[in-house]
Design a protein around this motif. Structure first.
Motif, PDB file in Angstrom:
ATOM      1  N   UNK A  58       0.821  -1.217   0.000  1.00 53.27           N
ATOM      2  CA  UNK A  58       0.000   0.000   0.000  1.00 53.27           C
ATOM      3  C   UNK A  58       0.853   1.265   0.000  1.00 53.27           C
ATOM      4  N   UNK A  59       2.032   1.187   0.620  1.00 49.97           N
ATOM      5  CA  UNK A  59       2.917   2.355   0.690  1.00 49.97           C
ATOM      6  C   UNK A  59       3.897   2.432  -0.474  1.00 49.97           C
ATOM      7  N   UNK A  60       3.896   1.411  -1.337  1.00 52.17           N
ATOM      8  CA  UNK A  60       4.829   1.394  -2.465  1.00 52.17           C
ATOM      9  C   UNK A  60       6.264   1.092  -2.052  1.00 52.17           C
ATOM     10  N   UNK A  61       6.438   0.347  -0.959  1.00 50.27           N
ATOM     11  CA  UNK A  61       7.771  -0.022  -0.476  1.00 50.27           C
ATOM     12  C   UNK A  61       8.053  -1.462  -0.904  1.00 50.27           C
ATOM     13  N   UNK A  62       9.170  -1.670  -1.574  1.00 50.37           N
ATOM     14  CA  UNK A  62       9.539  -3.016  -2.020  1.00 50.37           C
ATOM     15  C   UNK A  62      10.196  -3.771  -0.859  1.00 50.37           C
ATOM     16  N   UNK A  63       9.709  -4.968  -0.622  1.00 48.63           N
ATOM     17  CA  UNK A  63      10.288  -5.854   0.389  1.00 48.63           C
ATOM     18  C   UNK A  63      10.827  -7.076  -0.351  1.00 48.63           C
ATOM     19  N   UNK A  64      12.129  -7.284  -0.286  1.00 47.19           N
ATOM     20  CA  UNK A  64      12.750  -8.445  -0.927  1.00 47.19           C
ATOM     21  C   UNK A  64      12.813  -9.648   0.008  1.00 47.19           C
ATOM     22  N   UNK A  65      12.745  -9.406   1.294  1.00 45.50           N
ATOM     23  CA  UNK A  65      12.768 -10.490   2.265  1.00 45.50           C
ATOM     24  C   UNK A  65      12.349  -9.984   3.625  1.00 45.50           C
ATOM     25  N   UNK A  66      11.708 -10.865   4.387  1.00 46.11           N
ATOM     26  CA  UNK A  66      11.295 -10.518   5.743  1.00 46.11           C
ATOM     27  C   UNK A  66      11.415 -11.752   6.625  1.00 46.11           C
ATOM     28  N   UNK A  67      11.845 -11.528   7.850  1.00 45.70           N
ATOM     29  CA  UNK A  67      11.909 -12.599   8.845  1.00 45.70           C
ATOM     30  C   UNK A  67      11.371 -12.020  10.146  1.00 45.70           C
ATOM     31  N   UNK A  68      10.408 -12.728  10.747  1.00 47.12           N
ATOM     32  CA  UNK A  68       9.823 -12.283  12.007  1.00 47.12           C
ATOM     33  C   UNK A  68       9.894 -13.439  12.997  1.00 47.12           C
ATOM     34  N   UNK A  69      10.490 -13.170  14.142  1.00 50.62           N
ATOM     35  CA  UNK A  69      10.512 -14.164  15.214  1.00 50.62           C
ATOM     36  C   UNK A  69       9.791 -13.569  16.416  1.00 50.62           C
ATOM     37  N   UNK A  70       9.178 -14.431  17.212  1.00 58.25           N
ATOM     38  CA  UNK A  70       8.465 -13.980  18.408  1.00 58.25           C
ATOM     39  C   UNK A  70       8.781 -14.937  19.545  1.00 58.25           C
ATOM     40  N   UNK A  71       8.882 -14.369  20.714  1.00 53.98           N
ATOM     41  CA  UNK A  71       9.159 -15.198  21.886  1.00 53.98           C
ATOM     42  C   UNK A  71       8.509 -14.583  23.105  1.00 53.98           C
ATOM     43  N   UNK A  72       8.409 -15.377  24.130  1.00 50.94           N
ATOM     44  CA  UNK A  72       7.839 -14.918  25.387  1.00 50.94           C
ATOM     45  C   UNK A  72       7.829 -16.071  26.366  1.00 50.94           C
ATOM     46  N   UNK A  73       7.280 -15.827  27.506  1.00 46.63           N
ATOM     47  CA  UNK A  73       7.239 -16.857  28.526  1.00 46.63           C
ATOM     48  C   UNK A  73       5.880 -16.941  29.179  1.00 46.63           C
ATOM     49  N   UNK A  74       5.749 -17.900  30.073  1.00 47.44           N
ATOM     50  CA  UNK A  74       4.510 -18.128  30.798  1.00 47.44           C
ATOM     51  C   UNK A  74       4.836 -18.456  32.239  1.00 47.44           C
ATOM     52  N   UNK A  75       3.993 -18.004  33.147  1.00 45.14           N
ATOM     53  CA  UNK A  75       4.078 -18.438  34.536  1.00 45.14           C
ATOM     54  C   UNK A  75       3.546 -19.875  34.549  1.00 45.14           C
ATOM     55  N   UNK A  76       4.368 -20.828  34.905  1.00 42.38           N
ATOM     56  CA  UNK A  76       3.975 -22.238  34.801  1.00 42.38           C
ATOM     57  C   UNK A  76       2.945 -22.657  35.852  1.00 42.38           C
ATOM     58  N   UNK A  77       2.646 -21.806  36.824  1.00 47.37           N
ATOM     59  CA  UNK A  77       1.583 -22.102  37.791  1.00 47.37           C
ATOM     60  C   UNK A  77       0.217 -21.674  37.253  1.00 47.37           C
ATOM     61  N   UNK A  78       0.174 -20.497  36.614  1.00 47.44           N
ATOM     62  CA  UNK A  78      -1.107 -19.945  36.153  1.00 47.44           C
ATOM     63  C   UNK A  78      -1.250 -19.983  34.639  1.00 47.44           C
ATOM     64  N   UNK A  79      -0.176 -20.191  33.913  1.00 47.68           N
ATOM     65  CA  UNK A  79      -0.100 -20.140  32.458  1.00 47.68           C
ATOM     66  C   UNK A  79      -0.478 -18.773  31.897  1.00 47.68           C
ATOM     67  N   UNK A  80      -0.289 -17.751  32.711  1.00 49.92           N
ATOM     68  CA  UNK A  80      -0.454 -16.380  32.225  1.00 49.92           C
ATOM     69  C   UNK A  80       0.817 -15.994  31.480  1.00 49.92           C
ATOM     70  N   UNK A  81       0.638 -15.438  30.304  1.00 46.22           N
ATOM     71  CA  UNK A  81       1.781 -15.028  29.483  1.00 46.22           C
ATOM     72  C   UNK A  81       2.525 -13.875  30.139  1.00 46.22           C
ATOM     73  N   UNK A  82       3.835 -13.926  30.044  1.00 48.26           N
ATOM     74  CA  UNK A  82       4.647 -12.805  30.516  1.00 48.26           C
ATOM     75  C   UNK A  82       4.818 -11.765  29.410  1.00 48.26           C
TER      76      UNK A  82
END
Length: 123
Positions: free
Chosen positions: A56-80
């Motif tokens: 939409x912005x007219x920007x050429x992208x030749x390659x993209x890499x996206x990584x995501x990480x995070x944690x959880x409280x293992x007692x409640x499984x609430x995401x950190x």
């Protein structure tokens, strides 16, 4: 991690999917656990929106890499929380890419939904 274009994974264990904005598709590298899938959903959404918004912005992208990480409280499984990292291969200026990533961070649906919280019910 999700990758497209010049950053597509060559790892034999990577899963390949067609992608409407990249002719050669995307590669996905993730373990199959609930936490990893939640992080993959955020990363995949960001990658999709990078290509959509760049178009939409007219920007050429030749390659993209996206990584995501995070944690959880293992007692409640609430995401950190989830942190995602983007690498781009583009002839665009640094200012254009910063503007693009700011726009993507604002519109990316999955990160927005996670930030807002949601009720999940079994029917």
């Amino acid at each position: 991690m999700v990758s497209a274009g010049s950053f597509r994974s060559v790892d034999g264990g990577a899963i390949r999917f067609p992608h409407r904005w990249t002719p050669e598709g995307v590669t996905v590298e993730a373990d199959f656990t609930g936490a990893h899938l939640l992080h993959l959903a955020a990363a995949g959404c960001v990658l999709n929106d990078i290509y959509r918004e760049a178009g939409e912005l007219g920007i050429r992208i030749d390659g993209a890499r996206v990584s995501a990480e995070g944690g959880f409280d293992t007692q409640t499984w609430i995401s950190s929380g989830i942190t995602y990292h983007v690498e781009l291969n583009s002839p665009a200026s640094s200012d254009e890419l910063v503007m693009l990533l700011d726009r993507v961070d604002h519109v990316a649906e999955i990160p927005r939904a996670i930030r807002a919280g949601a009720t999940v019910r079994r029917s």
